[in-house]
Design a protein around this motif. Structure first.
Motif, PDB file in Angstrom:
ATOM      1  N   ASP A   2      21.759 -16.271   4.488  1.00  0.00           N
ATOM      2  CA  ASP A   2      20.522 -16.969   4.645  1.00  0.00           C
ATOM      3  C   ASP A   2      19.290 -15.955   4.905  1.00  0.00           C
ATOM      4  O   ASP A   2      18.570 -16.403   5.653  1.00  0.00           O
ATOM      5  N   GLY A   3      19.047 -14.995   4.265  1.00  0.00           N
ATOM      6  CA  GLY A   3      18.133 -14.034   4.437  1.00  0.00           C
ATOM      7  C   GLY A   3      18.029 -13.389   5.665  1.00  0.00           C
ATOM      8  O   GLY A   3      16.982 -12.731   5.876  1.00  0.00           O
ATOM      9  N   GLN A   4      19.172 -13.086   6.384  1.00  0.00           N
ATOM     10  CA  GLN A   4      19.175 -12.424   7.679  1.00  0.00           C
ATOM     11  C   GLN A   4      20.215 -11.379   7.717  1.00  0.00           C
ATOM     12  O   GLN A   4      21.398 -11.361   6.840  1.00  0.00           O
ATOM     13  N   ASP A   5      19.843 -10.127   8.066  1.00  0.00           N
ATOM     14  CA  ASP A   5      20.629  -9.043   8.162  1.00  0.00           C
ATOM     15  C   ASP A   5      22.009  -9.243   9.042  1.00  0.00           C
ATOM     16  O   ASP A   5      21.727 -10.002  10.275  1.00  0.00           O
ATOM     17  N   VAL A   6      23.034  -8.381   8.904  1.00  0.00           N
ATOM     18  CA  VAL A   6      24.113  -8.367   9.772  1.00  0.00           C
ATOM     19  C   VAL A   6      23.511  -8.066  10.985  1.00  0.00           C
ATOM     20  O   VAL A   6      22.838  -7.128  11.034  1.00  0.00           O
ATOM     21  N   GLY A   7      24.276  -8.639  11.784  1.00  0.00           N
ATOM     22  CA  GLY A   7      23.878  -8.552  13.419  1.00  0.00           C
ATOM     23  C   GLY A   7      22.933  -9.363  13.995  1.00  0.00           C
ATOM     24  O   GLY A   7      22.943  -9.262  15.118  1.00  0.00           O
ATOM     25  N   THR A   8      22.291 -10.194  12.979  1.00  0.00           N
ATOM     26  CA  THR A   8      21.341 -11.221  13.348  1.00  0.00           C
ATOM     27  C   THR A   8      22.104 -12.327  14.223  1.00  0.00           C
ATOM     28  O   THR A   8      22.680 -13.035  13.457  1.00  0.00           O
ATOM     29  N   VAL A   9      21.722 -12.534  15.382  1.00  0.00           N
ATOM     30  CA  VAL A   9      22.389 -13.452  15.971  1.00  0.00           C
ATOM     31  C   VAL A   9      21.512 -14.454  16.912  1.00  0.00           C
ATOM     32  O   VAL A   9      20.481 -13.801  17.459  1.00  0.00           O
ATOM     33  N   ARG A  31      17.215 -14.745  20.497  1.00  0.00           N
ATOM     34  CA  ARG A  31      17.791 -13.896  19.290  1.00  0.00           C
ATOM     35  C   ARG A  31      18.399 -12.521  19.897  1.00  0.00           C
ATOM     36  O   ARG A  31      17.920 -11.840  20.749  1.00  0.00           O
ATOM     37  N   LEU A  32      19.337 -12.312  19.232  1.00  0.00           N
ATOM     38  CA  LEU A  32      19.992 -10.779  19.312  1.00  0.00           C
ATOM     39  C   LEU A  32      20.190 -10.108  18.178  1.00  0.00           C
ATOM     40  O   LEU A  32      20.369 -10.505  17.030  1.00  0.00           O
ATOM     41  N   ASP A  33      19.789  -8.659  18.218  1.00  0.00           N
ATOM     42  CA  ASP A  33      20.136  -7.919  16.996  1.00  0.00           C
ATOM     43  C   ASP A  33      21.191  -6.841  17.499  1.00  0.00           C
ATOM     44  O   ASP A  33      21.047  -5.869  17.983  1.00  0.00           O
ATOM     45  N   LEU A  34      22.476  -7.190  17.058  1.00  0.00           N
ATOM     46  CA  LEU A  34      23.544  -6.601  17.376  1.00  0.00           C
ATOM     47  C   LEU A  34      23.925  -5.478  16.192  1.00  0.00           C
ATOM     48  O   LEU A  34      23.640  -5.783  15.357  1.00  0.00           O
ATOM     49  N   THR A  35      24.871  -4.623  16.672  1.00  0.00           N
ATOM     50  CA  THR A  35      25.270  -3.430  15.657  1.00  0.00           C
ATOM     51  C   THR A  35      26.895  -3.499  15.872  1.00  0.00           C
ATOM     52  O   THR A  35      27.333  -3.929  16.768  1.00  0.00           O
ATOM     53  N   GLY A  36      27.631  -3.224  14.727  1.00  0.00           N
ATOM     54  CA  GLY A  36      28.853  -2.855  14.727  1.00  0.00           C
ATOM     55  C   GLY A  36      29.596  -3.672  13.548  1.00  0.00           C
ATOM     56  O   GLY A  36      28.802  -4.210  12.766  1.00  0.00           O
ATOM     57  N   ASP A  37      30.945  -3.668  13.637  1.00  0.00           N
ATOM     58  CA  ASP A  37      31.474  -4.269  12.577  1.00  0.00           C
ATOM     59  C   ASP A  37      31.799  -5.831  12.805  1.00  0.00           C
ATOM     60  O   ASP A  37      31.184  -6.236  13.895  1.00  0.00           O
ATOM     61  N   ILE A  89      30.549  -7.686  16.488  1.00  0.00           N
ATOM     62  CA  ILE A  89      29.468  -8.493  16.544  1.00  0.00           C
ATOM     63  C   ILE A  89      29.872  -9.824  17.127  1.00  0.00           C
ATOM     64  O   ILE A  89      29.338 -10.577  17.735  1.00  0.00           O
ATOM     65  N   ARG A  90      30.843 -10.367  16.655  1.00  0.00           N
ATOM     66  CA  ARG A  90      31.505 -11.610  17.071  1.00  0.00           C
ATOM     67  C   ARG A  90      31.936 -11.624  18.584  1.00  0.00           C
ATOM     68  O   ARG A  90      31.550 -12.535  19.334  1.00  0.00           O
ATOM     69  N   ALA A  91      32.540 -10.284  19.025  1.00  0.00           N
ATOM     70  CA  ALA A  91      32.999 -10.230  20.383  1.00  0.00           C
ATOM     71  C   ALA A  91      31.478 -10.199  21.283  1.00  0.00           C
ATOM     72  O   ALA A  91      31.524 -10.881  22.269  1.00  0.00           O
ATOM     73  N   ALA A  92      30.346  -9.413  20.777  1.00  0.00           N
ATOM     74  CA  ALA A  92      29.402  -9.286  21.703  1.00  0.00           C
ATOM     75  C   ALA A  92      28.423 -10.842  21.726  1.00  0.00           C
ATOM     76  O   ALA A  92      28.272 -11.045  22.590  1.00  0.00           O
TER      77      ALA A  92
END
Length: 163
Positions: free
Chosen positions: A112-119, A133-139, A143-146
């Protein structure tokens, strides 16, 4: 916060909600039930957890959680207002005092036009609703756990403010 901290965070949330006689609900897209499962893993959670909706598809977001279909069509599912409406919808659908929601991109590709880690973590209660908004890193798993942990932390903060 890492996954190792999650059980104590869920336990603190359940204990605080029980002590205040507050009920909670979840609406989860990105986490697909991880937040509700973490709460349900805590003994005594049945006193506070009213329910949860896994709304992985936009039809479920609009149909069960009353997220505005026009918003979903224009903004996509990874959006602060979508997260807020999901939480409001979960609170209404489950008849709870408080609710949290999760929506975002765990990967491996943008969505949806959002980068991986955008939550986005949505929340709703008697005092109002919102999203962060959170900007997370990782696999994907990280990301799901965070995201789960962030939703639990938001819910705990809501419970503590709801006195």
């Amino acid at each position: 916060m890492g996954p190792a901290e999650e059980p104590s965070l869920a336990r603190r949330t359940v204990e605080a909600a029980a002590a205040r006689s507050v009920t909670v609900a979840t609406a989860e897209s990105l986490t697909a039930g991880l937040v509700a499962a973490a709460l349900a893993d805590v003994p005594g959670s049945s006193a506070v957890l009213r329910g949860g909706v896994v709304s992985y598809h936009n039809d479920v977001k609009s149909g069960l959680l009353a997220v505005d279909p026009a918003l979903l069509a224009t903004s996509g599912s990874v959006d602060a207002e979508v997260a807020r409406q999901m939480a409001v919808g979960a609170r209404s659908a489950c008849g709870s005092d408080l609710a949290v929601s999760t929506t975002g991109v765990a990967g491996p590709a943008a969505h949806d036009g959002q980068d991986v880690g955008t939550v986005f973590i949505g929340y709703a209660g008697p005092a109002g609703s919102g999203a962060e908004r959170l900007d997370l890193t990782g696999d994907r798993q990280a990301i799901r756990a965070a995201s789960r942990d962030a939703a639990l932390a938001r819910l705990l903060a809501l419970v503590r403010d709801d006195t």
